[in-house]
Enzyme design. Structure first.
Site, PDB file in Angstrom:
ATOM      1  N   LYS A 295       0.876  -1.168   0.000  1.00  0.00           N
ATOM      2  CA  LYS A 295       0.000   0.000   0.000  1.00  0.00           C
ATOM      3  C   LYS A 295       0.919   1.224   0.000  1.00  0.00           C
ATOM      4  O   LYS A 295       1.973   1.203   0.659  1.00  0.00           O
ATOM      5  CB  LYS A 295      -0.865  -0.049   1.265  1.00  0.00           C
ATOM      6  CG  LYS A 295      -1.939   1.013   1.372  1.00  0.00           C
ATOM      7  CD  LYS A 295      -2.771   0.788   2.642  1.00  0.00           C
ATOM      8  CE  LYS A 295      -3.860   1.817   2.822  1.00  0.00           C
ATOM      9  NZ  LYS A 295      -4.670   1.577   4.047  1.00  0.00           N
TER      10      LYS A 295
ATOM     11  N   SER B 165      -9.662   1.785   2.980  1.00  0.00           N
ATOM     12  CA  SER B 165      -8.811   2.578   2.123  1.00  0.00           C
ATOM     13  C   SER B 165      -7.793   1.784   1.304  1.00  0.00           C
ATOM     14  O   SER B 165      -7.249   2.299   0.329  1.00  0.00           O
ATOM     15  CB  SER B 165      -8.040   3.580   2.968  1.00  0.00           C
ATOM     16  OG  SER B 165      -7.188   2.912   3.886  1.00  0.00           O
TER      17      SER B 165
ATOM     18  N   SER C  29      -9.817  -0.824   6.932  1.00  0.00           N
ATOM     19  CA  SER C  29      -9.234  -0.618   5.611  1.00  0.00           C
ATOM     20  C   SER C  29      -8.604  -1.847   4.970  1.00  0.00           C
ATOM     21  O   SER C  29      -8.276  -1.811   3.784  1.00  0.00           O
ATOM     22  CB  SER C  29      -8.180   0.482   5.663  1.00  0.00           C
ATOM     23  OG  SER C  29      -8.816   1.715   5.642  1.00  0.00           O
TER      24      SER C  29
END
Ligand code: GLN
Length: 458
Positions: free
Chosen positions: A66, A141, A165
């Site tokens: 990420k 996210s 997330s």
């Protein structure tokens, strides 16, 4: 393919990953950066294998991070304009451990800027699309990481989970997503969102890979004082005899197909002799409100370091220092970032602190105690991950409260520091993925993963 049972050469695996990344990138927008050096690294691993030199447990395995993990591999942007152009001199401990085992980085994945969001639409670079339906959100996210695994580009990807997330995008894309016990994996080198709930975790295609990744990355780190001594290595999976379901969560606001998936799973467990325990957990309905006070408070503090002086983007339009700060922050943050900074400063300000922050902190304690009581009655809890499957792009992004309601089942365990694991649980009639969430007591990560394996076999 399971990570541990790799049979191909590193070059073959990495080449295939890069080809798939390039193929899907234009439509899905999964990556903020693709690693052009990945093949060189794979060649080096194959050379080592050929010459009999030792290689790690992830030798040649393609993975993604990420884009809020620091490492001098590409820019670390957290999908925020304000960090554009920032290349980190340090490497996150989790990334360091994965690289040391020979994993090969394919790219940095898209997220909601600074991980604020539940759809990846708050990214400065535009949204990532759902792996099953291009008109729908990837979840967030960590949307890019979930889709990178769902489309089989990489075998695993890192994520961060502050309030869901990892688990929610995993459920929106039909993959496994683990948010470990708070402190299991070092947070050093991860762009901070809310330090008291942030967790590093993973997306994989199966539970065995989660087990190996936990073996590799869990453990205490002098650079993160909240990291725990390595309980994972010492722990054993406990037999799961009783699974709790939360009565308060069984209501009309949950999509009918998700409720049906939960019921089907409960029946499946019942026939395999797992006792189902109904739990009353009335404090959990306050978790979302408490979360959206505590987390913005920590965000306001963590984001105060971005001033245009030290990292990334600087607004050039100003000559005065005060204007430089204001313009840089004004132009560099997304609206959702600003909303949270404002809420956070408000709930911490004198006059409002007692009414909001302190109350939320007390609610958090009540929630922690409620979970502790629940785990006296059952070994694990099974819940939905989100009230609905992946929603249409654009349908909630301008309605912050609707977006926050997405997190109603995922945030309670972050407040309590508990581990949570999304397991795929079929699809809707329309072909959208449904996931369910297993929740355990602190340090029960191995039991969760093991139970997910057993559920897979049933
Ligand atoms: N959707 C939640 C939020 O917006 C969770 C985000 C996260 O876990 N990083 O706060």
């Amino acid at each position: 393919m399971k990570i541990a049972s790799q049979e191909n050469s590193a070059v073959a695996m990495v080449k295939a990953a890069l080809e798939r990344a390039e193929k899907y990138q234009p439509e899905y927008h999964i990556f903020n950066w693709i690693n052009e050096q990945a093949l060189d690294q794979a060649q080096e691993i194959d050379r080592r294998i050929a010459s009999g030199e030792p290689v790690g447990r992830l030798a040649g395995v393609p993975y993604a991070i990420k884009d809020n993990f620091l490492a001098p591999l590409g820019e670390t942007t957290a999908s925020a304009h304000i960090l554009e152009g920032f290349t980190s001199p340090v490497t996150a401990t989790a990334v360091q451990k994965l690289e040391a085992e020979g994993a090969v980085l394919i790219g940095r994945t898209n997220l909601d800027a600074f991980a604020h969001g539940s759809s990846t639409e708050n990214s400065y670079f535009g949204p990532t699309k759902n792996s099953k339906d291009l008109s729908r959100v990837a979840g967030g996210s960590s949307g890019g990481s979930a889709v990178a695994v769902a489309l089989d580009i990489v075998q695993f990807a890192t994520g961060t989970d502050t309030g869901g997330s990892i688990r929610q995008p995993a459920s929106f894309n039909g993959v496994y997503g683990l948010k470990p016990t708070y402190g299991a994996i070092s947070r050093y080198g991860v762009v901070a969102m809310a330090s008291s709930t942030d967790c590093v975790g993973f997306f994989t295609g199966n539970p065995d890979d989660l087990d190996l990744l936990m073996e590799i990355t869990a453990g205490q780190d002098a650079k993160d004082l909240t990291s725990l001594p390595d309980f994972y290595a010492q722990s054993q999976a406990k037999p799961v005899k009783k699974v709790g379901i939360i009565k308060d969560f069984d209501n009309e606001s949950i999509d009918a197909e998700i409720r049906a998936a939960l019921k089907a799973k409960v029946e499946q467990l019942r026939v395999s002799d797992v006792e189902i325990v109904e739990l009353e957990m009335p404090a959990l309905k306050h978790a979302l409100a408490a979360y959206y006070i505590i987390v913005p408070a920590e965000i306001a503090s963590n984001l105060s370091r971005h001033d245009g002086i030290r990292y990334g983007f600087r607004s050039e339009s100003s000559s005065h220092l005060q204007d430089l700060y204001c313009n840089t922050r004004g132009e560099g943050f997304m609206s959702e970032n600003k909303r949270r900074i404002m809420i956070g400063n408000f709930v911490l300000s004198s006059g409002f602190y007692d009414a909001y922050y302190l109350k939320a902190a007390k609610a958090r304690t009540v929630i922690i105690n409620e979970y502790a009581k629940a785990f006296e009655k059952c070994d694990l809890i099974l819940t939905p991950v989100s009230p609905n499957p992946a929603f249409e792009l654009g349908s909630k992004v301008n309605d912050p409260v609707a977006m926050y309601l997405e997190d109603v089942f995922s945030v309670p365990l972050n407040l309590a520091g508990l581990p949570g694991l999304t397991v795929p649980a079929g699809q809707t009639k329309q072909g959208l993925d449904i996931g369910l969430q297993l929740v355990g007591p602190r340090r029960s990560d191995r039991t969760l993963i093991n139970f997910a394996k057993e559920m897979e076999e049933k």
